[in-house]
Scaffold this active site. Sequence first.
Site, mmCIF file in Angstrom:
data_model
loop_
_atom_site.group_PDB
_atom_site.id
_atom_site.type_symbol
_atom_site.label_atom_id
_atom_site.label_comp_id
_atom_site.label_asym_id
_atom_site.label_seq_id
_atom_site.Cartn_x
_atom_site.Cartn_y
_atom_site.Cartn_z
ATOM 1 N N CYS A 109 0.820 -1.230 0.000
ATOM 2 C CA CYS A 109 0.000 0.000 0.000
ATOM 3 C C CYS A 109 0.846 1.269 0.000
ATOM 4 O O CYS A 109 0.319 2.352 -0.240
ATOM 5 C CB CYS A 109 -0.939 0.001 1.196
ATOM 6 S SG CYS A 109 -1.880 -1.516 1.340
ATOM 7 N N HIS A 233 -3.003 6.795 3.183
ATOM 8 C CA HIS A 233 -3.456 5.503 2.672
ATOM 9 C C HIS A 233 -4.840 5.220 3.243
ATOM 10 O O HIS A 233 -5.099 5.416 4.428
ATOM 11 C CB HIS A 233 -2.467 4.410 3.086
ATOM 12 C CG HIS A 233 -2.957 3.031 2.783
ATOM 13 N ND1 HIS A 233 -3.558 2.710 1.579
ATOM 14 C CD2 HIS A 233 -2.959 1.888 3.526
ATOM 15 C CE1 HIS A 233 -3.907 1.439 1.602
ATOM 16 N NE2 HIS A 233 -3.559 0.918 2.765
ATOM 17 N N ASN A 263 -9.984 -0.421 0.937
ATOM 18 C CA ASN A 263 -8.524 -0.340 0.844
ATOM 19 C C ASN A 263 -8.092 -0.918 -0.503
ATOM 20 O O ASN A 263 -8.177 -2.133 -0.711
ATOM 21 C CB ASN A 263 -7.911 -1.128 2.009
ATOM 22 C CG ASN A 263 -6.400 -1.186 1.943
ATOM 23 O OD1 ASN A 263 -5.786 -0.761 0.967
ATOM 24 N ND2 ASN A 263 -5.789 -1.729 2.984
HETATM 25 N N1 ACO Z 1 -17.919 -8.385 11.498
HETATM 26 C C1 ACO Z 1 -18.298 -8.584 12.776
HETATM 27 N N2 ACO Z 1 -17.417 -8.899 13.752
HETATM 28 C C2 ACO Z 1 -16.131 -9.004 13.411
HETATM 29 C C3 ACO Z 1 -15.667 -8.801 12.096
HETATM 30 C C4 ACO Z 1 -16.635 -8.488 11.117
HETATM 31 N N3 ACO Z 1 -16.305 -8.288 9.831
HETATM 32 N N4 ACO Z 1 -14.334 -8.987 12.061
HETATM 33 C C5 ACO Z 1 -13.945 -9.267 13.327
HETATM 34 N N5 ACO Z 1 -15.037 -9.288 14.130
HETATM 35 C C6 ACO Z 1 -15.084 -9.534 15.569
HETATM 36 C C7 ACO Z 1 -13.890 -10.291 16.080
HETATM 37 O O1 ACO Z 1 -14.074 -11.688 15.946
HETATM 38 C C8 ACO Z 1 -13.871 -9.848 17.529
HETATM 39 O O2 ACO Z 1 -14.833 -10.600 18.222
HETATM 40 P P1 ACO Z 1 -14.555 -11.064 19.745
HETATM 41 O O3 ACO Z 1 -14.402 -9.796 20.524
HETATM 42 O O4 ACO Z 1 -15.775 -11.845 20.080
HETATM 43 O O5 ACO Z 1 -13.301 -11.868 19.682
HETATM 44 C C9 ACO Z 1 -14.364 -8.419 17.489
HETATM 45 O O6 ACO Z 1 -15.060 -8.273 16.229
HETATM 46 C C10 ACO Z 1 -13.263 -7.393 17.523
HETATM 47 O O7 ACO Z 1 -12.265 -7.769 16.590
HETATM 48 P P2 ACO Z 1 -10.969 -6.904 16.380
HETATM 49 O O8 ACO Z 1 -10.021 -7.622 15.483
HETATM 50 O O9 ACO Z 1 -10.458 -6.447 17.724
HETATM 51 O O10 ACO Z 1 -11.582 -5.626 15.639
HETATM 52 P P3 ACO Z 1 -10.854 -4.288 15.283
HETATM 53 O O11 ACO Z 1 -11.549 -3.141 15.896
HETATM 54 O O12 ACO Z 1 -9.369 -4.380 15.485
HETATM 55 O O13 ACO Z 1 -11.116 -4.188 13.725
HETATM 56 C C11 ACO Z 1 -9.955 -4.476 11.660
HETATM 57 C C12 ACO Z 1 -10.584 -5.178 12.855
HETATM 58 C C13 ACO Z 1 -10.997 -3.678 10.957
HETATM 59 C C14 ACO Z 1 -9.366 -5.537 10.738
HETATM 60 C C15 ACO Z 1 -8.825 -3.541 12.181
HETATM 61 O O14 ACO Z 1 -7.988 -4.237 13.083
HETATM 62 C C16 ACO Z 1 -7.984 -2.958 11.091
HETATM 63 O O15 ACO Z 1 -8.444 -2.179 10.270
HETATM 64 N N6 ACO Z 1 -6.665 -3.277 11.080
HETATM 65 C C17 ACO Z 1 -5.759 -2.740 10.102
HETATM 66 C C18 ACO Z 1 -5.849 -3.529 8.840
HETATM 67 C C19 ACO Z 1 -5.158 -2.841 7.696
HETATM 68 O O16 ACO Z 1 -5.045 -1.644 7.638
HETATM 69 N N7 ACO Z 1 -4.697 -3.665 6.757
HETATM 70 C C20 ACO Z 1 -4.201 -3.178 5.530
HETATM 71 C C21 ACO Z 1 -2.737 -3.019 5.513
HETATM 72 S S1 ACO Z 1 -2.264 -2.393 3.989
HETATM 73 C C22 ACO Z 1 -1.830 -3.626 2.857
HETATM 74 O O17 ACO Z 1 -0.678 -3.822 2.621
HETATM 75 C C23 ACO Z 1 -2.915 -4.387 2.125
#
Ligand code: ACO
Length: 311
Positions: A109, A233, A263
């Site tokens: 990215c 980004h 993204n």
């Molecule tokens: N829908 C509903 N619930 C979900 C979902 C979903 N899509 N995904 C996860 N959950 C649940 C999890 O299972 C967890 O449940 P639990 O509490 O019972 O265990 C709860 O929601 C919280 O999960 P988290 O992983 O803590 O959620 P978070 O607020 O961290 O959001 C996310 C997850 C959106 C993936 C976030 O961590 C994020 O954006 N991270 C960065 C990712 C990123 O930027 N990646 C791209 C990098 S760039 C590249 O090179 C492609």
Amino acid sequence: MPYGRITGWATNLPDRILTNDDLAQMVDTSDEWITTRTGVKTRHIDGKVTEMSTSAALDAMAMAGVSPDQIDLLLLATTSPDQQIPASASVIQHSLGLTCGAFDLNAACSGFVYGLVTAMQFIQGGMERILVIGSDSLSSITNWEDRGTCILFGDGAGAFVVENSGEQPSLLGWDLMSDGEAADLLYCEHGDKIVMDGQAVFRKAVLAMEAAALTAMDKANVVSDEIKLVVPHQANIRIIEAALKRLDIPMEKAAVVLSSTGNTSAASIPLAFVDAVNNDRVEPGDLVLLVGFGAGMTSAAAVVRWDPPKT
Ligand code: ACO
């Protein structure tokens, strides 16, 4: 001293749109969860890097008034090329009728900023016109059964023509960084799908964006108050908010398109940049901060003085 400046720009998105409600039919999620945790509402999918890139590049070249024989180099930032061999840059080069070198650059990215900075160095090395494209088809490497990742990604392309202006520099400061120790936080094996530790990526992303932006601004000898527009980004609205807070830059200065794109990796910064330009959010002379992070983990930032061709 030859200096590069941006003289043409365009984007392309594939036709097929996937909404949060569509995703809720595929995995255990909801529009409400995706919107509040990421800011994404819809994304475009089923794009091919070579097709999206060719379309965006044709429009950017037309805008710059540049013919295929005038391009000295094609630089494609992508982490999801159509094929492993050959480089998608070569396929795009042929589609556009260019007679120059072409190569893919993979900094995930952060790729578009890596590409723009690289193009500026080639201009300083004597080239006249370079086509820089950021394009990804993350939908082709997304695990559509993993609700932790499939809600985030989309496809798109953005193309910029960079030309030797021979006048004043438009790239004032930049930073390119890679933290390979974090490589296993986000990866995709050959022929497989993206695997990600979302929380760990989130935490590192905020700090990496802050560090890259501060280094680029320091090299440009500017402070955050002087930045008119930030083009971050487009991974997650909460990451953008947290990074800008640490940089003491108000969210009103941010270019944000992720609610309708998701993204799109290397396409994300050009998509947001072009949207801001088309909505008259920058004027000649304004300072723009581009800042990204991605798998690697890579990060990159650039301070650019907006210096479009006079019309
Ligand atoms: N829908 C509903 N619930 C979900 C979902 C979903 N899509 N995904 C996860 N959950 C649940 C999890 O299972 C967890 O449940 P639990 O509490 O019972 O265990 C709860 O929601 C919280 O999960 P988290 O992983 O803590 O959620 P978070 O607020 O961290 O959001 C996310 C997850 C959106 C993936 C976030 O961590 C994020 O954006 N991270 C960065 C990712 C990123 O930027 N990646 C791209 C990098 S760039 C590249 O090179 C492609």
